[in-house]
Design a protein around this motif. Sequence first.
Motif, PDB file in Angstrom:
ATOM      1  N   ALA A  45     -25.569 -22.984  -4.695  1.00 42.01           N
ATOM      2  CA  ALA A  45     -27.054 -22.849  -5.399  1.00 42.01           C
ATOM      3  C   ALA A  45     -27.917 -21.721  -5.050  1.00 42.01           C
ATOM      4  N   GLU A  46     -27.335 -21.074  -4.110  1.00 42.29           N
ATOM      5  CA  GLU A  46     -28.353 -19.778  -3.588  1.00 42.29           C
ATOM      6  C   GLU A  46     -27.878 -18.527  -4.459  1.00 42.29           C
ATOM      7  N   GLN A  47     -26.808 -18.543  -5.312  1.00 41.50           N
ATOM      8  CA  GLN A  47     -26.310 -17.609  -6.101  1.00 41.50           C
ATOM      9  C   GLN A  47     -26.467 -17.839  -7.475  1.00 41.50           C
ATOM     10  N   ASP A  48     -26.432 -16.754  -8.323  1.00 39.67           N
ATOM     11  CA  ASP A  48     -26.905 -16.913  -9.745  1.00 39.67           C
ATOM     12  C   ASP A  48     -25.661 -16.024 -10.701  1.00 39.67           C
ATOM     13  N   ARG A  49     -24.392 -15.939  -9.792  1.00 38.39           N
ATOM     14  CA  ARG A  49     -23.488 -14.920 -10.656  1.00 38.39           C
ATOM     15  C   ARG A  49     -22.556 -15.769 -11.473  1.00 38.39           C
ATOM     16  N   VAL A  50     -22.193 -17.196 -10.927  1.00 40.42           N
ATOM     17  CA  VAL A  50     -21.497 -18.142 -11.714  1.00 40.42           C
ATOM     18  C   VAL A  50     -22.051 -19.387 -11.826  1.00 40.42           C
ATOM     19  N   ARG A  51     -21.754 -20.023 -13.108  1.00 37.20           N
ATOM     20  CA  ARG A  51     -22.309 -21.231 -13.275  1.00 37.20           C
ATOM     21  C   ARG A  51     -21.133 -22.276 -12.679  1.00 37.20           C
ATOM     22  N   TYR A  52     -21.636 -23.521 -12.259  1.00 38.92           N
ATOM     23  CA  TYR A  52     -20.549 -24.349 -11.398  1.00 38.92           C
ATOM     24  C   TYR A  52     -21.047 -25.731 -11.839  1.00 38.92           C
ATOM     25  N   ALA A  53     -19.970 -26.679 -11.444  1.00 33.82           N
ATOM     26  CA  ALA A  53     -20.277 -27.943 -11.642  1.00 33.82           C
ATOM     27  C   ALA A  53     -19.641 -28.680 -10.522  1.00 33.82           C
ATOM     28  N   MET A  54     -20.024 -29.565  -9.574  1.00 31.15           N
ATOM     29  CA  MET A  54     -19.051 -30.103  -8.820  1.00 31.15           C
ATOM     30  C   MET A  54     -18.404 -31.132  -9.455  1.00 31.15           C
ATOM     31  N   HIS A  55     -17.208 -31.689  -9.008  1.00 25.70           N
ATOM     32  CA  HIS A  55     -16.423 -32.833  -9.400  1.00 25.70           C
ATOM     33  C   HIS A  55     -15.761 -33.696  -8.463  1.00 25.70           C
ATOM     34  N   ALA A  56     -14.985 -34.642  -8.453  1.00 18.40           N
ATOM     35  CA  ALA A  56     -14.707 -35.474  -7.295  1.00 18.40           C
ATOM     36  C   ALA A  56     -13.645 -34.879  -6.442  1.00 18.40           C
ATOM     37  N   MET A  57     -12.988 -33.728  -6.999  1.00 17.42           N
ATOM     38  CA  MET A  57     -11.718 -33.121  -6.365  1.00 17.42           C
ATOM     39  C   MET A  57     -12.185 -31.719  -6.152  1.00 17.42           C
ATOM     40  N   GLY A  58     -13.196 -31.034  -6.257  1.00 20.41           N
ATOM     41  CA  GLY A  58     -13.428 -29.638  -6.219  1.00 20.41           C
ATOM     42  C   GLY A  58     -14.750 -29.118  -6.847  1.00 20.41           C
ATOM     43  N   THR A  59     -14.727 -28.113  -7.304  1.00 18.13           N
ATOM     44  CA  THR A  59     -15.739 -27.452  -8.255  1.00 18.13           C
ATOM     45  C   THR A  59     -15.399 -26.450  -9.519  1.00 18.13           C
ATOM     46  N   SER A  60     -15.891 -26.909 -10.586  1.00 20.33           N
ATOM     47  CA  SER A  60     -15.426 -25.886 -11.608  1.00 20.33           C
ATOM     48  C   SER A  60     -16.622 -24.724 -11.450  1.00 20.33           C
ATOM     49  N   LEU A  61     -16.004 -23.652 -11.886  1.00 15.87           N
ATOM     50  CA  LEU A  61     -16.583 -22.215 -11.755  1.00 15.87           C
ATOM     51  C   LEU A  61     -16.721 -21.502 -13.308  1.00 15.87           C
ATOM     52  N   GLU A  62     -17.633 -20.933 -13.594  1.00 17.26           N
ATOM     53  CA  GLU A  62     -17.606 -20.101 -15.044  1.00 17.26           C
ATOM     54  C   GLU A  62     -18.404 -18.589 -14.841  1.00 17.26           C
ATOM     55  N   GLY A  63     -17.761 -17.808 -14.890  1.00 14.22           N
ATOM     56  CA  GLY A  63     -18.317 -16.488 -14.908  1.00 14.22           C
ATOM     57  C   GLY A  63     -17.199 -15.130 -15.506  1.00 14.22           C
ATOM     58  N   THR A  64     -17.488 -14.018 -14.932  1.00 17.26           N
ATOM     59  CA  THR A  64     -16.584 -13.016 -15.069  1.00 17.26           C
ATOM     60  C   THR A  64     -15.478 -13.256 -13.858  1.00 17.26           C
ATOM     61  N   THR A  65     -14.327 -12.737 -14.020  1.00 19.08           N
ATOM     62  CA  THR A  65     -13.489 -12.830 -13.111  1.00 19.08           C
ATOM     63  C   THR A  65     -13.845 -12.260 -11.674  1.00 19.08           C
ATOM     64  N   ALA A  66     -14.681 -11.143 -11.939  1.00 20.82           N
ATOM     65  CA  ALA A  66     -14.851 -10.354 -10.583  1.00 20.82           C
ATOM     66  C   ALA A  66     -16.068 -11.278 -10.012  1.00 20.82           C
ATOM     67  N   ASP A  67     -16.902 -12.073 -10.630  1.00 23.56           N
ATOM     68  CA  ASP A  67     -18.092 -12.713  -9.945  1.00 23.56           C
ATOM     69  C   ASP A  67     -17.420 -13.999  -9.358  1.00 23.56           C
ATOM     70  N   ILE A  68     -16.480 -14.524  -9.960  1.00 23.01           N
ATOM     71  CA  ILE A  68     -15.717 -15.531  -9.562  1.00 23.01           C
ATOM     72  C   ILE A  68     -14.952 -15.407  -8.288  1.00 23.01           C
ATOM     73  N   LEU A  69     -14.209 -14.364  -8.146  1.00 26.46           N
ATOM     74  CA  LEU A  69     -13.685 -14.146  -6.994  1.00 26.46           C
ATOM     75  C   LEU A  69     -14.437 -13.530  -5.850  1.00 26.46           C
ATOM     76  N   ALA A  70     -15.431 -12.881  -6.213  1.00 28.41           N
ATOM     77  CA  ALA A  70     -16.426 -12.645  -5.132  1.00 28.41           C
ATOM     78  C   ALA A  70     -17.193 -13.851  -4.482  1.00 28.41           C
TER      79      ALA A  70
END
Length: 105
Positions: free
Chosen positions: A30-55
Amino acid sequence: MATADLTVIALGRPDASASEYIAAIQRKLAEQDRVRYAMHAMGTSLEGTTADILAVVAELHAVPFGLGIPRVYTVLKLDERRDKAQTLEDKVSSVQRLLEAAPPA
């Protein structure tokens, strides 16, 4: 654009519940604004550039260590398309359209 599925597992917890560590990871997200995210029951989905996701994943992997956990196991599934933009919602909608269509004969 890339999408990813992330699970960070704090090993060596004092009890079986992982909620405290998951909440800390969600706060960090929640503190970052580089990737979109959505928590689900078994983890978190992320969306963004590959570089941002990896960071961001590197930062999230470190969260349990900051809470005194001696070992962290992180699982990342990364899907990058360069032929077209595709969001998390697009991926789900694509399958939902097929499910709503008439079944093959």
